[in-house]
Every structure is written in C-alpha cells, then in structure tokens.
Design a protein around this motif. Structure first.
Motif, short mmCIF file in Angstrom:
data_model
loop_
_atom_site.label_atom_id
_atom_site.label_comp_id
_atom_site.label_asym_id
_atom_site.label_seq_id
_atom_site.Cartn_x
_atom_site.Cartn_y
_atom_site.Cartn_z
N VAL A 109 0.85 -1.20 0.00
CA VAL A 109 0.00 0.00 0.00
C VAL A 109 0.88 1.24 0.00
CG1 VAL A 109 -1.79 1.25 1.26
CG2 VAL A 109 -1.83 -1.26 1.19
N ARG A 110 1.95 1.25 0.80
CA ARG A 110 2.86 2.39 0.84
C ARG A 110 3.57 2.55 -0.49
NH1 ARG A 110 6.85 1.13 5.38
NH2 ARG A 110 7.54 3.28 4.99
N TYR A 111 3.83 1.42 -1.16
CA TYR A 111 4.54 1.44 -2.44
C TYR A 111 3.82 2.28 -3.48
CZ TYR A 111 5.61 -0.56 -7.06
OH TYR A 111 5.89 -0.74 -8.38
N LEU A 112 2.48 2.31 -3.42
CA LEU A 112 1.71 3.06 -4.41
C LEU A 112 1.99 4.55 -4.34
CD1 LEU A 112 -1.71 1.20 -4.06
CD2 LEU A 112 0.02 0.89 -5.84
N GLY A 113 2.44 5.04 -3.18
CA GLY A 113 2.70 6.46 -3.03
C GLY A 113 4.14 6.86 -3.29
N LEU A 114 4.99 5.90 -3.67
CA LEU A 114 6.39 6.22 -3.91
C LEU A 114 6.60 6.80 -5.30
CD1 LEU A 114 8.25 3.14 -2.37
CD2 LEU A 114 7.82 5.38 -1.34
#
Length: 287
Positions: A109-114
């Motif tokens: 989920v955090r990866y989508l904001g990178l």
C-alpha cells in the motif's frame, strides 16, 4: 592475458553477471595484465552476504599463505540458514516480531505512493535503460569532514548516506514520496561473533515526504529520527518475516512460483528507491 589495465579488467569482470541456473553461485578468476595479476572471487548474494563473502576470502587467503585453520570453525557445522536468527531471539521478543511483521505486510500500500524515476534504468529483471558507473570515495575516519559533520548533527555515517541518497532521489524521481532502502546487518542478533558464511542481511526503507528533503543538515536530521525509531525495534528482521513466512510453509514447487512472483514485486519496490548497502564492521575479516 587481459587487455587494458588491471583495474579496467577487474571492473569488467565484476560487472559480468553469474547465471546461477547454469553454474555454481561462485566464481574464482585470476586476471593477468602487464601490470601484474589479481585473484577475483565473486559470490552470488543468494549464497552469502558481504560479511560472509569476506569470511570466504579470508579463509582462502589463509590456505594460500599456509596459515592454520582456526579451530573454532571446525568444532561444529556452520549454520547457514535464517532460522538461527529466530532461535537467537528471546521469547518476549516474539510478540513484537509478529506485530512488526504484520505492519510490514502493508508495504504494497505504501509502495503506491512512492515516486517513480523520471527515466528508466536497468533493473535485475530486465536490462532496459542506460547503465552509468561512477566511483565516489569519501573518507569516514574519526577526523574526516563527514564524521565531524555527523557528530555536529547527532547522526551516524549511515544516516548521512541515506540522506544523501534522498537528496539524489529528489532530483531523479518524479512526484511522490521518496523511498530510500538500506541493508541491516542481522548478525548483531546472534549470541556470538563467529565468522558465518550465510545471507544474514535484512532490508529497511525510510520513506520521506518530498518537502522534508532539502539540504543535508535538515534531511540527515529527519532520516536520523526515522531510523532511530526503527532501531528501537527488531530492525531488518520483520520485513523478512513478512515476505517469506508464507513461503516457508509452502511445498517446494509452490514456493518456487511464489518466489518468482515476489522477485518481480521486490525489484519494482527497489526501483522506486535508491539503495545503500551497509555491510557492518569488516575489520575482523580483513586481518
């Protein structure tokens, strides 16, 4: 006889990949040039981490020099698995490890904001993009400018390296948060410092909002605060548990499929950030 100088020949050999599906995961080559000769030992990361590679090199050098083998290395078989890390934990650490591993499972989920790189570069899954190599040497001794600056900022050299990568990230990447990956030497969890040939490195990621990445002083202070919070837990180990605990329970055939899919995901994450490798204290292996 290799063409060019010995450094050029060494660099060319180091960049030559090893296909572990076709040959053993290590390579020993003696380079001959007009400047002399050099023995180059290459080990695949699937076999060992950098600390373990230094153990191999030291052992080979001892044999070549005719030095006796240290007795404590032969009194019992060497454990090469990750299980030794779990066995080294205290019982009261296990609930903390489980809670942190569950938190790490939210990384997709955090990866989508990178942020993404503004232009493609080569990855381990394909060779798209342009390869460029630069060698930068920075002194980190007690009296070096970098060490003095780190003391003034109250951060470690590793914090400064991650901060430097974050600043580089801000120039190379598009919109979004900046992911900065660094390795963690998990040998510190073990009860002794015996030399081990094993892959005992973990990964951690510091995610910084773009507005927190400015000059080195401010960025290093922010990185230091975030890494200090990670140090208060079992740094480096929870991501491994989150990624591989499912595969450990799978039949081998299913695990091979899972690992293949996971590698594509892992390379996608790493390609959203820059990596600094900190292999820990090397002096005991470089005597």
């Amino acid at each position: 006889m290799a063409r060019g100088g010995i450094e050029e020949a060494t660099a060319a050999l180091v960049r030559r990949s090893m296909d572990t599906r076709e040959r053993r995961p290590w390579r020993v080559v003696q380079i001959h040039t007009n400047e002399g000769c050099r023995l180059v030992i290459s080990l695949a990361h699937m076999l060992t981490d950098a600390n373990g590679a230094l153990v191999v090199v030291r052992e080979l050098a001892a044999h070549l020099a005719g030095a006796p083998t240290r007795s404590e290395r032969t009194d019992r078989p060497m454990d090469r698995g990750m299980g030794q890390l779990l066995r080294a934990l205290r019982l009261r650490d296990l609930p903390t490890l489980a809670r942190q591993a569950a938190s790490e499972s939210l990384l997709p989920v955090r990866y989508l904001g990178l942020a993404r790189p503004t232009e493609p570069w080569p990855s381990n899954n394909d060779r798209r993009g342009r390869e460029e190599y630069r060698t930068v040497v920075v002194e980190v001794g007690d009296d070096s400018p970098l060490r003095t600056r780190c003391r003034r900022l109250g951060c470690t050299v590793n914090d400064a390296l991650v901060a430097t990568l974050a600043m580089l990230n801000s120039k190379l990447f598009g919109r979004g948060n900046l992911g900065n990956v660094f390795t963690v030497n998990l040998r510190s969890l073990l009860p002794d410092d015996r030399p081990r040939i094993a892959n005992l490195s973990g990964l951690e990621m510091v995610v910084l909002p773009r507005n927190r990445v400015t000059d080195l002083e401010s960025t290093a202070a922010e990185v230091s605060r975030r890494i200090d919070r990670k140090k208060q837990r079992l740094a480096g180990l929870p991501p491994l548990i989150a990624n591989f605990s499912t595969a450990w329970a799978m039949p081998h055939a299913a695990a091979r499929v899972f690992i293949g899919l996971w590698l594509r995901y892992a390379m996608a994450v790493l390609n959203r950030g820059l990596t600094v490798t900190n292999i820990g204290a090397m002096d005991p292996y470089l005597e």
